[in-house]
Write a protein that holds these residues in place. Structure first.
Motif, PDB file in Angstrom:
ATOM      1  N   MET A   1      32.637  47.037  49.908  1.00 16.27           N
ATOM      2  CA  MET A   1      32.732  47.040  48.453  1.00 16.27           C
ATOM      3  C   MET A   1      34.107  46.524  48.033  1.00 16.27           C
ATOM      4  N   LEU A   2      34.122  45.606  47.069  1.00 12.21           N
ATOM      5  CA  LEU A   2      35.378  45.039  46.579  1.00 12.21           C
ATOM      6  C   LEU A   2      36.205  46.103  45.879  1.00 12.21           C
ATOM      7  N   SER A   3      37.492  46.134  46.169  1.00 12.73           N
ATOM      8  CA  SER A   3      38.393  47.053  45.476  1.00 12.73           C
ATOM      9  C   SER A   3      39.756  46.401  45.337  1.00 12.73           C
ATOM     10  N   GLY A   4      40.547  46.909  44.417  1.00  9.49           N
ATOM     11  CA  GLY A   4      41.878  46.353  44.222  1.00  9.49           C
ATOM     12  C   GLY A   4      42.526  46.903  42.975  1.00  9.49           C
ATOM     13  N   ILE A   5      43.687  46.370  42.649  1.00 15.27           N
ATOM     14  CA  ILE A   5      44.428  46.785  41.457  1.00 15.27           C
ATOM     15  C   ILE A   5      44.878  45.527  40.728  1.00 15.27           C
ATOM     16  N   HIS A   6      44.645  45.500  39.430  1.00 17.49           N
ATOM     17  CA  HIS A   6      45.134  44.405  38.604  1.00 17.49           C
ATOM     18  C   HIS A   6      46.222  44.950  37.689  1.00 17.49           C
ATOM     19  N   ARG A   7      47.377  44.301  37.685  1.00 18.93           N
ATOM     20  CA  ARG A   7      48.501  44.740  36.850  1.00 18.93           C
ATOM     21  C   ARG A   7      48.753  43.704  35.749  1.00 18.93           C
ATOM     22  N   PHE A   8      48.749  44.147  34.520  1.00 21.22           N
ATOM     23  CA  PHE A   8      49.056  43.243  33.417  1.00 21.22           C
ATOM     24  C   PHE A   8      50.566  43.201  33.195  1.00 21.22           C
ATOM     25  N   PRO A   9      51.162  42.026  33.189  1.00 21.80           N
ATOM     26  CA  PRO A   9      52.598  41.925  32.896  1.00 21.80           C
ATOM     27  C   PRO A   9      52.900  42.438  31.488  1.00 21.80           C
ATOM     28  N   LEU A  10      54.127  42.914  31.310  1.00 20.87           N
ATOM     29  CA  LEU A  10      54.522  43.513  30.031  1.00 20.87           C
ATOM     30  C   LEU A  10      55.037  42.439  29.064  1.00 20.87           C
ATOM     31  N   GLN A  11      54.155  41.501  28.753  1.00 16.80           N
ATOM     32  CA  GLN A  11      54.472  40.410  27.825  1.00 16.80           C
ATOM     33  C   GLN A  11      53.648  40.596  26.561  1.00 16.80           C
ATOM     34  N   GLU A  12      54.279  40.370  25.416  1.00  5.05           N
ATOM     35  CA  GLU A  12      53.629  40.718  24.163  1.00  5.05           C
ATOM     36  C   GLU A  12      52.770  39.609  23.569  1.00  5.05           C
ATOM     37  N   ARG A  13      53.298  38.370  23.563  1.00  5.40           N
ATOM     38  CA  ARG A  13      52.600  37.306  22.838  1.00  5.40           C
ATOM     39  C   ARG A  13      52.804  35.954  23.508  1.00  5.40           C
ATOM     40  N   VAL A  14      51.785  35.107  23.386  1.00 10.85           N
ATOM     41  CA  VAL A  14      51.897  33.691  23.729  1.00 10.85           C
ATOM     42  C   VAL A  14      51.488  32.916  22.490  1.00 10.85           C
ATOM     43  N   ILE A  15      52.413  32.108  22.003  1.00 13.66           N
ATOM     44  CA  ILE A  15      52.186  31.326  20.781  1.00 13.66           C
ATOM     45  C   ILE A  15      52.045  29.874  21.208  1.00 13.66           C
ATOM     46  N   PHE A  16      50.933  29.246  20.910  1.00 16.10           N
ATOM     47  CA  PHE A  16      50.723  27.887  21.396  1.00 16.10           C
ATOM     48  C   PHE A  16      50.309  26.941  20.271  1.00 16.10           C
ATOM     49  N   THR A 214      46.513  31.039  44.695  1.00 12.67           N
ATOM     50  CA  THR A 214      45.924  32.270  44.163  1.00 12.67           C
ATOM     51  C   THR A 214      44.495  32.418  44.646  1.00 12.67           C
ATOM     52  N   PHE A 215      43.685  31.383  44.443  1.00 13.70           N
ATOM     53  CA  PHE A 215      42.268  31.461  44.810  1.00 13.70           C
ATOM     54  C   PHE A 215      42.104  31.671  46.315  1.00 13.70           C
ATOM     55  N   CYS A 216      42.978  31.071  47.105  1.00 14.43           N
ATOM     56  CA  CYS A 216      42.887  31.178  48.567  1.00 14.43           C
ATOM     57  C   CYS A 216      43.544  32.439  49.118  1.00 14.43           C
ATOM     58  N   SER A 217      44.193  33.212  48.277  1.00 12.91           N
ATOM     59  CA  SER A 217      44.851  34.428  48.742  1.00 12.91           C
ATOM     60  C   SER A 217      43.817  35.473  49.159  1.00 12.91           C
ATOM     61  N   PRO A 218      44.012  36.119  50.300  1.00 19.40           N
ATOM     62  CA  PRO A 218      43.100  37.200  50.696  1.00 19.40           C
ATOM     63  C   PRO A 218      43.107  38.374  49.716  1.00 19.40           C
ATOM     64  N   GLU A 219      44.133  38.436  48.865  1.00 18.36           N
ATOM     65  CA  GLU A 219      44.247  39.544  47.921  1.00 18.36           C
ATOM     66  C   GLU A 219      43.959  39.128  46.487  1.00 18.36           C
ATOM     67  N   SER A 220      43.293  37.998  46.305  1.00 20.59           N
ATOM     68  CA  SER A 220      42.960  37.587  44.948  1.00 20.59           C
ATOM     69  C   SER A 220      41.958  38.553  44.323  1.00 20.59           C
ATOM     70  N   THR A 221      41.861  38.522  43.010  1.00 20.23           N
ATOM     71  CA  THR A 221      40.978  39.414  42.264  1.00 20.23           C
ATOM     72  C   THR A 221      40.016  38.581  41.417  1.00 20.23           C
ATOM     73  N   PRO A 222      38.931  39.174  40.927  1.00 23.34           N
ATOM     74  CA  PRO A 222      38.011  38.409  40.070  1.00 23.34           C
ATOM     75  C   PRO A 222      38.709  37.791  38.861  1.00 23.34           C
ATOM     76  N   TYR A 223      39.615  38.528  38.248  1.00 23.79           N
ATOM     77  CA  TYR A 223      40.369  38.005  37.100  1.00 23.79           C
ATOM     78  C   TYR A 223      41.196  36.794  37.518  1.00 23.79           C
ATOM     79  N   ALA A 224      41.942  36.932  38.615  1.00 27.57           N
ATOM     80  CA  ALA A 224      42.798  35.844  39.072  1.00 27.57           C
ATOM     81  C   ALA A 224      41.973  34.628  39.474  1.00 27.57           C
TER      82      ALA A 224
END
Length: 388
Positions: A1-16, A214-224
């Protein structure tokens, strides 16, 4: 079963897609800051882009620091902190490529701790405390923070970690703190107009490197994975168009958006591999620009890693619409189409220097997360010979 931890960086906004001069004024108001200090690439000193920002800030402009050199040397970090402190800055604005943005990240922390010399940075390296034991992540009270206006496609503005070089040894060290990440990022395609085309193309390949490792990393996540796939598609489509039509602002913005997506996996903690690991040393110790390290290393790393992850590489090729190609071939074709070097010897790296590069890379510890285990300098030499 897939398991892991996803951490969101503490960034507030991206203005593009909004002019940086207007976005900066809006952000200063939002954050309640009145003394903005600009940390800039030297090439921006007399640019109309920068003068437009200074004019728009008006009385909020507190000064600027331009002595930012490639690979973020420690002395630039200390110099910027001294100048910002003297200007009573309450917000730093990094305007430039990855070296400027990384240096500005650490400059914040130097200001929080009131440090004033290069040796003071020793205790802030990742994994080192004053007692030499565990990581220092919450060793200071954040005061002056930053905003980033990137001028290249390196992606440094979306991560909390900074690569800073100790000049006498040429060793690039990692400094990390969750609040080093800029509070806001402003993606203005006009910010990239004064940058040499080779810098944009090579840092675009750097963004491709983020996607692929990232995609080839053994520790990648569905989000990544999702971010990496979409970023790779965008960059493969956009970079050749930008190369052919370099003044097209829509293509520049599309490349910025692809770059943003490309770095979200590493920013969330997905480890990257040997292309990044060797590239850090090749940049810090041998002076090769970040983007070009990816141009010359990524395809060879993929070929070397294919012994253990050929299926994963083939999966990525299928997802980007190139099921009949090898991933190394896709990367190499892109780099060649952009007019960038694909061999280390094209950057004047002599064959006699490869062993030293291999040994430095192993000593750096930057290869621990490569999909295929790297057991020593001989393994790195195999990759370097493929690249040379």
């Amino acid at each position: 079963m897939l398991s892991g931890i996803h951490r969101f960086p503490l960034q507030e906004r991206v203005i593009f897609g909004k002019a940086a001069q207007h976005a900066l004024v809006d952000e200063a108001r939002r954050l309640g800051c009145s003394r903005l200090f600009l940390v800039c690439s030297p090439s921006l000193r007399r640019s109309t882009f920068l003068s437009g920002i200074v004019d728009a800030l008006g009385s909020r402009f507190a000064g600027a620091y331009f002595d930012m050199r490639p690979h973020s040397p420690r002395e630039s970090v200390i110099g910027a902190a001294r100048a910002a402190r003297a200007a009573s800055a309450d917000l730093l604005v990094a305007i430039g490529g990855g070296s400027v943005i990384d240096a500005c990240k650490l400059t914040q922390r130097v200001m929080w701790l009131a440090l004033d010399c290069e040796e003071d940075l020793d205790r802030l390296r990742k994994g080192i405390t004053p007692e030499g034991s565990t990581d220092v992540l919450n060793d200071s009270v954040p005061t002056t923070r930053s905003i980033a206006v990137p001028t290249t496609f390196s992606g440094a503005e979306f991560t909390s970690f900074a690569g800073v070089t100790e000049s006498s040894s040429g060793v690039k060290e990692v400094f990390d703190h969750p609040l080093q990440i800029p509070r806001s990022v402003i993606l203005d395609p006009e910010a990239t107009l004064g940058v040499p085309n080779w810098v944009l193309m090579s840092t675009g390949v750097r963004a491709v490197d983020h996607c692929v490792e990232t995609f080839c990393s053994p520790e990648s996540t569905p989000y990544a994975d999702a971010m990496a796939i979409q970023a790779f598609r965008t960059l493969l489509r956009t970079l050749p168009k930008l190369q052919a039509d370099p003044l097209n602002l829509q293509f520049r913005l599309d490349a910025q958006l692809g770059m943003w997506l490309s770095i979200l996996g590493p920013a969330a903690g997905v480890p990257v591999g040997a292309s990044h690991g060797i590239g850090r040393v090749l940049g810090g110790a041998f002076g090769v620009p970040h983007g070009r390290t990816s141009c010359m290393l990524l395809a060879s790393v993929l070929r070397w890693n294919s012994k253990v992850n050929a299926e994963r590489q083939a999966e990525l090729c299928a997802l980007i619409g190139k099921p009949d190609h090898g991933l190394a071939e896709v990367v190499e074709d892109l780099v060649t189409s952009l007019g960038e070097p694909i061999r280390l010897r094209q950057a004047d790296i002599e064959e006699s220097k490869l062993r030293n590069l291999a040994e430095r890379t192993v000593a750096s510890g930057f290869l621990e997360n490569n999909p295929r285990s790297v057991h020593g300098a001989d393994d790195v030499m195999e990759i370097l010979r493929l690249s040379w």
